[in-house]
Design a protein around this motif. Structure first.
Motif, PDB file in Angstrom:
ATOM      1  N   TYR A  34       0.806  -1.211   0.000  1.00  0.00           N
ATOM      2  CA  TYR A  34       0.000   0.000   0.000  1.00  0.00           C
ATOM      3  C   TYR A  34       0.841   1.265   0.000  1.00  0.00           C
ATOM      4  CZ  TYR A  34      -3.466  -3.477   1.036  1.00  0.00           C
ATOM      5  OH  TYR A  34      -4.263  -4.586   0.976  1.00  0.00           O
ATOM      6  N   VAL A  35       2.136   1.118  -0.288  1.00  0.00           N
ATOM      7  CA  VAL A  35       3.043   2.265  -0.398  1.00  0.00           C
ATOM      8  C   VAL A  35       3.656   2.218  -1.790  1.00  0.00           C
ATOM      9  CG1 VAL A  35       5.106   3.360   0.542  1.00  0.00           C
ATOM     10  CG2 VAL A  35       3.535   2.187   2.056  1.00  0.00           C
ATOM     11  N   SER A  36       3.666   3.355  -2.500  1.00  0.00           N
ATOM     12  CA  SER A  36       4.242   3.400  -3.842  1.00  0.00           C
ATOM     13  C   SER A  36       5.764   3.330  -3.764  1.00  0.00           C
ATOM     14  CB  SER A  36       3.813   4.683  -4.560  1.00  0.00           C
ATOM     15  OG  SER A  36       4.463   5.801  -3.991  1.00  0.00           O
ATOM     16  N   GLU A  37       6.393   3.210  -4.916  1.00  0.00           N
ATOM     17  CA  GLU A  37       7.861   3.140  -4.941  1.00  0.00           C
ATOM     18  C   GLU A  37       8.503   4.447  -4.499  1.00  0.00           C
ATOM     19  OE1 GLU A  37       8.617   4.196  -9.617  1.00  0.00           O
ATOM     20  OE2 GLU A  37       8.509   2.099  -8.995  1.00  0.00           O
ATOM     21  N   ARG A  38       7.762   5.535  -4.561  1.00  0.00           N
ATOM     22  CA  ARG A  38       8.272   6.828  -4.115  1.00  0.00           C
ATOM     23  C   ARG A  38       7.993   7.090  -2.642  1.00  0.00           C
ATOM     24  NH1 ARG A  38      11.710   9.395  -7.192  1.00  0.00           N
ATOM     25  NH2 ARG A  38      10.742  11.412  -7.113  1.00  0.00           N
ATOM     26  N   GLY A  39       7.273   6.172  -1.989  1.00  0.00           N
ATOM     27  CA  GLY A  39       7.019   6.308  -0.560  1.00  0.00           C
ATOM     28  C   GLY A  39       5.656   6.875  -0.217  1.00  0.00           C
ATOM     29  N   LYS A  40       4.813   7.111  -1.222  1.00  0.00           N
ATOM     30  CA  LYS A  40       3.485   7.662  -0.963  1.00  0.00           C
ATOM     31  C   LYS A  40       2.496   6.549  -0.644  1.00  0.00           C
ATOM     32  CE  LYS A  40       3.653  11.777  -3.817  1.00  0.00           C
ATOM     33  NZ  LYS A  40       2.902  12.527  -4.834  1.00  0.00           N
ATOM     34  N   ILE A  41       1.524   6.865   0.186  1.00  0.00           N
ATOM     35  CA  ILE A  41       0.474   5.908   0.505  1.00  0.00           C
ATOM     36  C   ILE A  41      -0.494   5.865  -0.674  1.00  0.00           C
ATOM     37  CG2 ILE A  41      -1.406   5.350   2.079  1.00  0.00           C
ATOM     38  CD1 ILE A  41       0.150   6.879   4.249  1.00  0.00           C
ATOM     39  N   VAL A  42      -0.784   4.659  -1.153  1.00  0.00           N
ATOM     40  CA  VAL A  42      -1.646   4.465  -2.315  1.00  0.00           C
ATOM     41  C   VAL A  42      -3.099   4.671  -1.901  1.00  0.00           C
ATOM     42  CG1 VAL A  42      -2.375   2.793  -4.053  1.00  0.00           C
ATOM     43  CG2 VAL A  42      -0.007   2.871  -3.319  1.00  0.00           C
ATOM     44  N   GLY A  43      -3.876   5.324  -2.751  1.00  0.00           N
ATOM     45  CA  GLY A  43      -5.269   5.607  -2.463  1.00  0.00           C
ATOM     46  C   GLY A  43      -6.177   4.400  -2.626  1.00  0.00           C
ATOM     47  N   ARG A  44      -7.418   4.579  -2.240  1.00  0.00           N
ATOM     48  CA  ARG A  44      -8.393   3.503  -2.279  1.00  0.00           C
ATOM     49  C   ARG A  44      -8.670   2.999  -3.677  1.00  0.00           C
ATOM     50  NH1 ARG A  44     -13.751   5.306  -0.299  1.00  0.00           N
ATOM     51  NH2 ARG A  44     -14.331   3.255  -1.044  1.00  0.00           N
ATOM     52  N   GLY A  45      -8.651   3.877  -4.651  1.00  0.00           N
ATOM     53  CA  GLY A  45      -8.943   3.477  -6.027  1.00  0.00           C
ATOM     54  C   GLY A  45      -7.955   2.477  -6.578  1.00  0.00           C
ATOM     55  N   ARG A  46      -6.699   2.616  -6.204  1.00  0.00           N
ATOM     56  CA  ARG A  46      -5.662   1.711  -6.700  1.00  0.00           C
ATOM     57  C   ARG A  46      -5.461   0.500  -5.799  1.00  0.00           C
ATOM     58  NH1 ARG A  46      -0.318   4.442  -7.922  1.00  0.00           N
ATOM     59  NH2 ARG A  46       0.150   2.326  -8.567  1.00  0.00           N
ATOM     60  N   SER A  47      -5.697   0.669  -4.501  1.00  0.00           N
ATOM     61  CA  SER A  47      -5.415  -0.433  -3.584  1.00  0.00           C
ATOM     62  C   SER A  47      -6.575  -1.424  -3.484  1.00  0.00           C
ATOM     63  CB  SER A  47      -5.081   0.109  -2.196  1.00  0.00           C
ATOM     64  OG  SER A  47      -6.207   0.731  -1.616  1.00  0.00           O
ATOM     65  N   GLY A  48      -7.807  -0.971  -3.697  1.00  0.00           N
ATOM     66  CA  GLY A  48      -8.960  -1.860  -3.625  1.00  0.00           C
ATOM     67  C   GLY A  48      -9.417  -2.150  -2.210  1.00  0.00           C
ATOM     68  N   VAL A  49      -9.060  -1.285  -1.279  1.00  0.00           N
ATOM     69  CA  VAL A  49      -9.435  -1.472   0.118  1.00  0.00           C
ATOM     70  C   VAL A  49     -10.636  -0.578   0.412  1.00  0.00           C
ATOM     71  CG1 VAL A  49      -8.579  -1.292   2.485  1.00  0.00           C
ATOM     72  CG2 VAL A  49      -7.031  -1.931   0.677  1.00  0.00           C
ATOM     73  N   CYS A  50     -11.534  -1.035   1.281  1.00  0.00           N
ATOM     74  CA  CYS A  50     -12.699  -0.227   1.630  1.00  0.00           C
ATOM     75  C   CYS A  50     -12.271   0.984   2.462  1.00  0.00           C
ATOM     76  CB  CYS A  50     -13.728  -1.072   2.385  1.00  0.00           C
ATOM     77  SG  CYS A  50     -13.187  -1.609   4.012  1.00  0.00           S
ATOM     78  N   ALA A  51     -13.171   1.939   2.640  1.00  0.00           N
ATOM     79  CA  ALA A  51     -12.836   3.196   3.310  1.00  0.00           C
ATOM     80  C   ALA A  51     -12.402   2.971   4.755  1.00  0.00           C
ATOM     81  CB  ALA A  51     -14.028   4.137   3.267  1.00  0.00           C
ATOM     82  N   LYS A  52     -13.085   2.096   5.448  1.00  0.00           N
ATOM     83  CA  LYS A  52     -12.762   1.823   6.851  1.00  0.00           C
ATOM     84  C   LYS A  52     -11.351   1.271   6.988  1.00  0.00           C
ATOM     85  CE  LYS A  52     -14.114  -1.726  10.109  1.00  0.00           C
ATOM     86  NZ  LYS A  52     -15.151  -2.709  10.420  1.00  0.00           N
ATOM     87  N   HIS A  53     -11.011   0.300   6.153  1.00  0.00           N
ATOM     88  CA  HIS A  53      -9.691  -0.300   6.251  1.00  0.00           C
ATOM     89  C   HIS A  53      -8.605   0.584   5.638  1.00  0.00           C
ATOM     90  CE1 HIS A  53     -12.031  -4.073   7.042  1.00  0.00           C
ATOM     91  NE2 HIS A  53     -11.156  -4.044   8.029  1.00  0.00           N
ATOM     92  N   GLN A  54      -8.955   1.447   4.699  1.00  0.00           N
ATOM     93  CA  GLN A  54      -7.964   2.385   4.153  1.00  0.00           C
ATOM     94  C   GLN A  54      -7.488   3.335   5.244  1.00  0.00           C
ATOM     95  OE1 GLN A  54      -6.509   2.505   1.148  1.00  0.00           O
ATOM     96  NE2 GLN A  54      -5.305   4.288   1.676  1.00  0.00           N
TER      97      GLN A  54
END
Length: 76
Positions: A34-54
């Motif tokens: 859930y972290v990009s190669e640049r160190g950013k946290i990946v958003g819900r749209g790309r990770s596929g996690v629900c809002a609560k777990h994001q």
């Protein structure tokens, strides 16, 4: 006459909801997904996690960063 952009909705299933678990800051291999190669946290749209777990993933990543288990910045 402009055509409306295509919107393709993909139903994504949350891995944490399926397994009935919560993300933990000690599970570094899982959090790295859930972290990009640049160190950013990946958003819900790309990770596929629900809002609560994001929200919980974000807090776990931040806690792991603070404890120096994950880097704040990716490789340059």
């Amino acid at each position: 006459m402009r055509r409306a952009p295509r919107v393709i909705k993909v139903k994504k299933n949350c891995i944490f909801c399926k397994e009935k678990t919560n993300p933990d800051y000690k599970e570094i291999a899982l959090l790295k997904k859930y972290v990009s190669e640049r160190g950013k946290i990946v958003g819900r749209g790309r990770s596929g996690v629900c809002a609560k777990h994001q929200r919980r993933v974000t807090l776990a990543i931040k806690k792991a960063r603070f404890l120096a288990l994950l880097p704040f910045v990716g490789g340059l």
